[in-house]
Design a protein around this motif. Sequence first.
Motif, PDB file in Angstrom:
ATOM      1  N   UNK A 152       0.856  -1.180   0.000  1.00  0.00           N
ATOM      2  CA  UNK A 152       0.000   0.000   0.000  1.00  0.00           C
ATOM      3  C   UNK A 152       0.900   1.240   0.000  1.00  0.00           C
ATOM      4  N   UNK A 153       0.832   2.010  -1.069  1.00  0.00           N
ATOM      5  CA  UNK A 153       1.571   3.267  -1.152  1.00  0.00           C
ATOM      6  C   UNK A 153       0.622   4.413  -0.807  1.00  0.00           C
ATOM      7  N   UNK A 168       4.589   3.843   2.797  1.00  0.00           N
ATOM      8  CA  UNK A 168       4.376   2.444   2.406  1.00  0.00           C
ATOM      9  C   UNK A 168       4.051   1.600   3.625  1.00  0.00           C
ATOM     10  N   UNK A 169       3.126   0.665   3.421  1.00  0.00           N
ATOM     11  CA  UNK A 169       2.880  -0.387   4.393  1.00  0.00           C
ATOM     12  C   UNK A 169       2.410  -1.624   3.627  1.00  0.00           C
ATOM     13  N   UNK A 188       8.486   6.651   3.278  1.00  0.00           N
ATOM     14  CA  UNK A 188       9.697   6.120   2.669  1.00  0.00           C
ATOM     15  C   UNK A 188      10.836   7.085   2.975  1.00  0.00           C
ATOM     16  N   UNK A 189      12.045   6.539   3.127  1.00  0.00           N
ATOM     17  CA  UNK A 189      13.191   7.387   3.441  1.00  0.00           C
ATOM     18  C   UNK A 189      13.277   8.562   2.476  1.00  0.00           C
ATOM     19  N   UNK A 190      13.850   9.653   2.932  1.00  0.00           N
ATOM     20  CA  UNK A 190      13.780  10.953   2.279  1.00  0.00           C
ATOM     21  C   UNK A 190      13.879  10.868   0.761  1.00  0.00           C
ATOM     22  N   UNK A 235      11.566   0.859  -5.941  1.00  0.00           N
ATOM     23  CA  UNK A 235      11.334   0.859  -4.491  1.00  0.00           C
ATOM     24  C   UNK A 235      11.769  -0.472  -3.897  1.00  0.00           C
ATOM     25  N   UNK A 236      12.564  -0.388  -2.843  1.00  0.00           N
ATOM     26  CA  UNK A 236      13.034  -1.568  -2.110  1.00  0.00           C
ATOM     27  C   UNK A 236      12.347  -1.591  -0.748  1.00  0.00           C
ATOM     28  N   UNK A 237      11.349  -2.474  -0.554  1.00  0.00           N
ATOM     29  CA  UNK A 237      10.634  -2.482   0.727  1.00  0.00           C
ATOM     30  C   UNK A 237      11.492  -2.946   1.893  1.00  0.00           C
TER      31      UNK A 237
END
Length: 311
Positions: A152-153, A168-169, A188-190, A235-237
């Motif tokens: 989920x974005x 994100x989750x 998500x990181x900066x 994107x790397x979760x």
Amino acid sequence: MFTVQSLLDDYQKRTTLEGAEKLIFTGIGDRDVYNITAPFENEGEWIIAGRVEARDTEHSEVVFFVEKNNVWTPKEDLRTYQLQDPFLCFIHGQLVFGGVEIFPHPENHNALSWRTVFYKGDNLSKMERFTTGPDGMKDIRLIELTNGTIGVFTRPQGEKGGRGKIGFTAIDNLDELQSETIANASLIQEHFVEDEWGGANEVHLLANGEIGILGHIARFDHEGSRHYYPITCHYDPTLNRITNMEIIATRDDFPEGPAKRTDLQDVLFSGGLIRKENGQAVLYVGVSDAEAHRVTLTDPFAKYEKDSMIN
């Protein structure tokens, strides 16, 4: 962190796109069609969902169109929705469709607020509303991952997300897609600087099981005009990190045309991307909040899959 200017500088070093074209719609009177989805298959037909709206209002409806002889016409047996900016995906064998619902602002009686609503069903004739995102949040997108969970974005604004950042989750099933869960997703990181914003518009599961995002990045200029650009990124979760962000088109790559307002002339809103087997892809965009266009380009996600195979 990524900025519009750095991404533009990089884009302008690459080849300018050619062959962009405006999509032609009929059967909607003098209203505009923009912020479309990419075509998707529904019961054997290829459909585009589009935001249909008069030039002087924000009150719109989502209409489903079918194409014949290069003209897109409303599919008469499908209902319309009082929504903006449609999107869709397939989750656990079901079609999930959504859009942005506007409503009177609870505190400012001269303003509107918004929320994202979701429908699900076996096909477009059998859709039921099943959940709603947090008030004030657009650009909530879903993707079924290789392990069966649902990514989920999100895009919070305000104290948590500033002008708009991506969160994100992951959830196990659509029953867990609730407003509180969406609101609590970690940022998500900066990625965007504080005076710019963006979001995910469509999420792709790549051949290597990784995630590619089609989205947008945006900013105001000194005169208050908006500038929106389609982007892609990886994107790397596991690291909760975005990499390889790049602008993939600009307004100048598309034919000239009208704008809803003068401050919206330089707006491209990513609608969807159709990946082809020949290494190319077709990008569908809303243009200047007044038209819908498409253009063929090099598949921006192919290199993510190739890099993974090399490593």
